[in-house]
Write a protein that holds these residues in place. Structure first.
Motif, PDB file in Angstrom:
ATOM      1  N   UNK A 177       0.816  -1.211   0.000  1.00  0.00           N
ATOM      2  CA  UNK A 177       0.000   0.000   0.000  1.00  0.00           C
ATOM      3  C   UNK A 177       0.849   1.260   0.000  1.00  0.00           C
ATOM      4  N   UNK A 178       2.010   1.195   0.666  1.00  0.00           N
ATOM      5  CA  UNK A 178       2.818   2.414   0.678  1.00  0.00           C
ATOM      6  C   UNK A 178       3.572   2.595  -0.638  1.00  0.00           C
ATOM      7  N   UNK A 207       0.527  13.844   5.820  1.00  0.00           N
ATOM      8  CA  UNK A 207       0.169  12.867   6.852  1.00  0.00           C
ATOM      9  C   UNK A 207       0.856  11.513   6.658  1.00  0.00           C
ATOM     10  N   UNK A 208       0.663  10.926   5.471  1.00  0.00           N
ATOM     11  CA  UNK A 208       1.235   9.593   5.265  1.00  0.00           C
ATOM     12  C   UNK A 208       2.767   9.604   5.247  1.00  0.00           C
ATOM     13  N   UNK A 252       3.859   7.184   8.026  1.00  0.00           N
ATOM     14  CA  UNK A 252       4.209   5.875   7.481  1.00  0.00           C
ATOM     15  C   UNK A 252       5.686   5.824   7.108  1.00  0.00           C
ATOM     16  N   UNK A 276      -1.549  14.038  -3.003  1.00  0.00           N
ATOM     17  CA  UNK A 276      -1.420  13.298  -1.750  1.00  0.00           C
ATOM     18  C   UNK A 276      -0.832  11.912  -1.997  1.00  0.00           C
ATOM     19  N   UNK A 277      -1.288  11.262  -3.067  1.00  0.00           N
ATOM     20  CA  UNK A 277      -0.726   9.950  -3.383  1.00  0.00           C
ATOM     21  C   UNK A 277       0.736  10.066  -3.784  1.00  0.00           C
ATOM     22  N   UNK A 335       3.779  10.002  -1.353  1.00  0.00           N
ATOM     23  CA  UNK A 335       4.323   8.745  -0.838  1.00  0.00           C
ATOM     24  C   UNK A 335       5.328   8.152  -1.819  1.00  0.00           C
TER      25      UNK A 335
END
Lengths: 262, 496
Positions: free
Chosen positions: A98-99, A122-123, A127, A171-172, A175
């Motif tokens: 997922x990350x 946030x992530x 994460x 946002x995606x 990561x």
């Protein structure tokens, strides 16, 4: 459902090459909702840098297929290997995949209680354990890329649909995913906003991102995709490179579908 | 050119709304005199308000503050209608503190400064939790000031010196606070200037300090209890690094429980024999009045929210056993009246305890009221969780957040925000339910009012006592309600 959006047809996209490294490998995958056989014997190999558009009538399982790739849905048979990691009930593998895999939803799913910047950082902070300052710089970089850095301190509720979807893409991207999944990213948007989101997605494709996109935007498919997959009744009915797919569809089901939407 | 064709040459500018719909006149017209029917209702309502107030106000403003008995009041009023406020004047300390030692008995000292200090410190501890607009330094001024005044007013040379030092500290911080403006300070902090410690540290210590202040005894008891949490936290950190968070939680809970059950007593005894530091113990049966209501209310409110959240999450869990335990607990507690639970606390529980063990009645009541409130809280929080769109869970999952991080960062902040009205309703309900403890013989304000009316001097006084108690409860409940509205406004993010 023809699209009236015009892209720059003369842009040189010859550099958008596909590597021969495998990014996603799905073999003999089956999935049921209760007794309903929603995905049937899916076999699909995606190479790095591929830009795949998945289309088909509603209920054909296309969203379910890409949601299986980051295990938002569990498959019951067969195997899905993403970037060398097999998806199983092992939560560590799931979190790892997922990350590495970014996902953009039809309804954006931004976090309404956080600002745009906080949504993006946030992530990475929680994460990836990126220091806050670094995460913020990276978030601003991607917000600039989707052309809304000036909205960074607003809340999602204050933005238009198109802007929200671009934030969701940023946002995606924060990561640093190796694969991006798009689940009907423009279906909830006004025609005026569809274009700004598609343009963001095109620029992403030009940078060589591996993309799987469920969409009804056939203009986008013709322009950007290197492969179009047509699904019906939970199975892959036909796949081909876009020119062949649109000009010379082989299966009757595909022909019918294309005649309805083009 | 066809008649249908039209092209706007310039866009229209914004105009102010018409005067008749804005301002005081517009407001009155819209809200009070909007049509014949509404105008009649407005006039009738005003007349009703006049009737009620003209009957009530003369009764309230009655010159009986210094009366020593109901008969005194009758003499003063000489046949007129009026309240007999003498009872409040004479008994208000009792209504606030119950029978907490006030120095009237032989060989006792007035200890009422302890509940007062606890109450003040409660505010100091709660402010940084409730409001984030108050600066760190303001919090420290409040804390140092409150402690300073407490020490200074205790008398004795050493306490006096400590008190003056604390007040000086408060004054120094206050001086700094008023001498730098916000912008400069923000720049100083950004460039790495020293900040005062986070006032939330005191908020974390307060739950251990408060029981010591109220019940007294050796200070090493509460410090030992606090140590249990520190040990748990250290063990959690160490074990999590090696064996994962689930093992970490188990090991932390085990080690803390072992400490509390077997080692803490020895530690407290040993430390007490080295450095004896304590307050005079006060027995639970001396607790009473609003002090008791607030103690029970604050503990139940403070503990029921976290327990309720855990229960709500447990109820949504995929793990069969966890889920059925939570559902069973919630449905059992909600299916039983609070009175029943209180009777269990006051009578039955003692039967099950080993003989000779002394399990404090107030602690028993606290546990029961907290459990009761938690079950309701769990359902309120579950409502908030159910209201969240599924997409929020999916987005959190898709970003790679694990269950606990997703709960903490994404789900709970939104679910709790949605549930604020329900949560505060439950809080208010719990606070008012504390009056039920009078039925099992604890002297909360209602229990005391019965005792006061049993006094020959005040036999027959009803409205004044209940009015005073109602007013006190109203002040607390209304503040909670106002705070929840403030919080909802502050957390709104969907407007410009």
């Amino acid at each position: 459902m023809s699209t009236s959006i015009e892209f720059d047809h003369h842009a040189d996209r010859s550099h958008m090459s596909v590597s021969d490294k495998v990014a996603i490998e799905i073999t003999g995958m089956n999935k049921w909702y209760g007794n309903f056989h929603v995905l049937r014997d899916i076999n699909l190999t995606v190479n790095e840098g591929e830009r795949i558009v998945i289309c088909g009538p509603s209920g054909s399982g296309k969203s379910t297929l890409i949601r299986c790739i980051n295990r938002l849905e569990e498959h019951q048979e067969g195997s899905i290997i993403v970037d060398g990691t097999e998806l199983s009930s092992d939560l560590k593998n799931v979190d790892k995949v997922r990350s590495e895999v970014g996902m953009v939803f039809q309804h954006f799913n931004l976090f309404p209680h956080l600002t745009i910047l906080e949504n993006c950082t946030l992530a990475p902070i929680w994460v990836r354990k990126t220091p806050r300052k670094e995460a913020e710089e990276m978030a601003m970089h991607f917000l600039e890329k989707v052309k809304i850095p000036e909205q960074a301190h607003k809340y999602p509720g204050m933005l238009s649909g198109g802007q929200q979807q671009r934030v969701a893409i940023a946002r995606s991207l924060c990561m640093m995913p190796r694969i991006m999944l798009f689940d009907e990213p423009t279906s909830a948007l006004d025609p005026e906003m569809i274009k700004e989101v598609l343009e963001t997605m095109i620029s992403l494709a030009e940078e060589g991102m591996t993309m799987l996109c469920v969409t009804h935007e056939m203009g986008f498919a013709k322009e950007v995709a290197n492969r179009v997959i047509f699904m019906d009744a939970g199975q892959i009915v036909e796949q081909n490179e876009p020119n062949e797919f649109f000009d010379n569809p082989q299966s009757e089901r595909t022909q019918l579908f294309l005649s309805q939407i083009l | 050119m066809s008649d249908l064709s039209y092209v706007r040459a310039e866009m229209l500018p914004e105009k102010a709304p018409p005067v008749s719909t804005s301002g005081a006149v517009g407001w009155a017209r819209e809200n009070l005199f909007n049509g014949v029917g509404n105008s009649i209702l407005t006039i009738l309502s005003l007349f009703m308000v006049y009737l009620v107030l003209s009957a009530l106000l003369p009764w309230v403003f009655s010159p009986t503050w210094n009366a020593a008995s109901l008969n005194d009041c009758r003499t003063i009023l000489a046949g007129h209608e009026g309240a007999c406020w003498g009872v409040i004047n004479e008994r208000w300390p009792q209504l606030l503190f119950g029978f907490y030692p006030n120095g009237s008995e032989e060989g006792t000292v007035d200890q009422r400064w302890r509940p007062i200090l606890t109450f003040v410190l409660l505010f100091v501890a709660v402010i940084p939790v409730l409001f984030n607009m108050i600066s760190r330094r303001m919090n420290w001024v409040l804390l140092l000031g409150a402690l300073g005044i407490a020490f200074v007013t205790r008398g004795g040379v050493l306490t006096m010196i400590i008190g003056v030092a604390l007040l000086a500290g408060a004054a120094y911080v206050a001086f700094q606070l008023f001498n730098t403006n916000k912008v400069d300070r923000a720049e100083e902090i950004a460039s790495g200037a020293k900040r005062l410690p986070n006032p939330l540290i005191f908020s974390a210590v307060f739950p251990f300090l408060a029981p010591w202040l109220l019940w007294g005894g050796s200070i090493w008891g509460p410090i030992g209890a606090l140590f249990g949490f520190v040990i748990g936290a250290l063990v959690f950190r160490a074990v999590t690094a090696v064996a994962g968070s689930l093992m970490g939680i188990i090991a932390a809970v085990l080690s803390a429980v072992i400490w509390w059950l077997f080692l803490m007593g020895g530690f407290a005894w040993a430390m007490e024999s080295i450095i004896s530091l304590g307050l005079e113990p006060v027995e639970s049966r001396k607790f009473g009045g609003f002090m008791l209501s607030i103690t029970i209310g604050v503990v139940a409110i403070g503990c029921s929210l976290p327990i309720g959240i855990v229960l709500a999450l447990g109820r949504q869990s995929d793990l069969m056993i966890v889920k059925s335990l939570c559902v069973g607990f919630i449905e059992f507690i909600r299916g039983v009246p609070l009175i029943t639970l209180l009777f269990v606390a006051s009578t039955l529980l003692n039967i099950f305890m080993p003989p000779g063990s002394n399990f404090d009645i107030i602690v028993r009541v606290l546990i029961m009221v907290t459990l009761f409130a938690s079950a309701y809280m769990a359902e309120v929080v579950r409502g908030g969780l159910a209201a969240l769109p599924k997409g929020q869970y999916e987005a959190a999952d898709a970003l790679g957040l694990d269950y606990w991080k997703a709960q903490r960062l994404i789900i709970m902040p939104q679910a709790l925000k949605i549930s604020i009205p329900g949560i505060v309703s439950t809080f208010i309900g719990v606070f008012k339910d504390t009056t039920l403890v009078s039925i099992i013989g604890l002297l909360d304000p209602l229990g005391l009012s019965n005792a006061i009316r049993a006094d020959a001097n005040w036999n027959g006084v009803v409205w004044e006592l209940y009015g005073f108690i109602a007013l006190m409860f109203f002040v607390f409940c209304f503040s909670m309600s106002r705070y929840s509205m403030y919080l909802e406004r502050k957390l709104r993010t969907d407007h410009h």
